[in-house]
Design a protein around this motif. Sequence first.
Motif: not given
Length: 447
Positions: A392-398, A402-406, A412-415
């Motif tokens: 979906e885009g950049e994660s708010k967590r850092g 990147m943040s997306g959906k399984s 799911v946070l992905v490097d």
Amino acid sequence: MFDNSTFFVTTFGCQMNKHDSERIAGLLESLGSVPVDSLDDADFAIYMTCCVRERADERLLGQVRSMKNLPVRPSSPYGKRFVAIGGCIGQRDGDGLFDALPNVDVVFGTHNMEDLPRLLQDAIESGSQRASIIDGRAEFHDELPEDREHPWAAWLPITVGCNNFCTYCIVPYVRGREISRPIEEIAQSAREYVVHGVKEITLLGQNVNSYGRDLYGRPRFDDVLDAVSASGVERIRFATSHPKDLTDGVIERFATLPNLMPALHLPVQSGSNRILTKMNRNYTVEQYLGLIEKLRRIRPGIALSTDIIVGFPGESEKDFQATYDLVERVGYSQVFTFIYSKRAGTPAAEMPDDAPHEVVQERFQRLVDLVQDSAYDVNQSDVGLTLPVLIEGESKRGRGLMSGKSPKNQTVLVDVPGDGAIGDYAGTIVDASITEARRWYLKGSIA
Ligand code: 5AD
Ligand code: SF4
């Protein structure tokens, strides 16, 4: 019509409201108004409201009242900020909102979104001669343009309204009777979305499982799933399902349709048959558990989520314990927990309600603790797997994540790989190997 003007839409409530907000935004943009990121810069402050629970009422009142002190945008073509309230509270309270909130200019109902530009224009021309329209006519306004949050994800309403009258719920009174959208139109929209690059379609309705009862030939929800699946879209989800209407046909689609994602939101509301009867839910705990068993047999590993109301009138400790036991037994991926809130005009509002607030609060906390543990446990089973993640885009967590959906709708946070930019990945599906699982998210790297 609205050249040089700006607008900001605030949304309270469910996905249906978010979808309505996207259509409001699309409509205003098509008339020349520009979306802005904050209320400060907006000439039109539009509220799409929800009245399912009391909190949304309170937030709306608080926000609209405090807006009186907000300066008007210096380059506003009108020299004034116009406030419009739509959605369920608009429908329920109508002109009464002008008394409660003197700085409101426009009120519109759940079936009058397309009237908003005209109402705003009336207000501009008269310098706010409060304009409102609450019309009972219910039909699909699929011709409205929409401004989607993510270009690759679309909500597709298939029914509006509800015929169920759960005794705590205001929705049937504000959204009206259930109306189904013809299946050919749904299929056509799905095909168009796919042509425009949409990867995920979420079918929406208060109770998608009762789809089609008002249509000629009585097409069923499983027919809708087949038709949408045939569009070739990569991912299909739907919300919400009423357990009493969940058929074997729909359950089987979780095995036969490869693009139907393995996640189901199936609100149970209570684990006590006595309370379920008082809620007018029309199923028993045993029947509900039978559905869960079938679903898990047909699609092992399916993620289940639910809604629970704590503190329904007359709920005893024994009733609550039955709910707690049910939640423990099912092992949900996610549980939305609500404290019962009295909605005037509903049958439950007339039922004797003597549980002290502290007791309800304490039960609620016990349930929340359980739900958090359960979400953690359920997520552990995905560590070590490789999952397709829709980014979906950049994660708010850092940064660098990147943040997306399984498929099961877990975050799911992905490097981000060393040589990549997040923009290259947004809207694509990557295979991620999962290294870590927490309560609310999984972590992984591109496989
Ligand atoms: N009080 C508390 N929760 C409610 N819900 C609906 N009406 C009420 C109410 N009066 C919850 C139900 C529903 C979810 C969308 O909101 O759990 O499934
Ligand atoms: Fe409300 Fe029940 Fe209809 Fe859901 S099914 S919208 S809870 S009346």
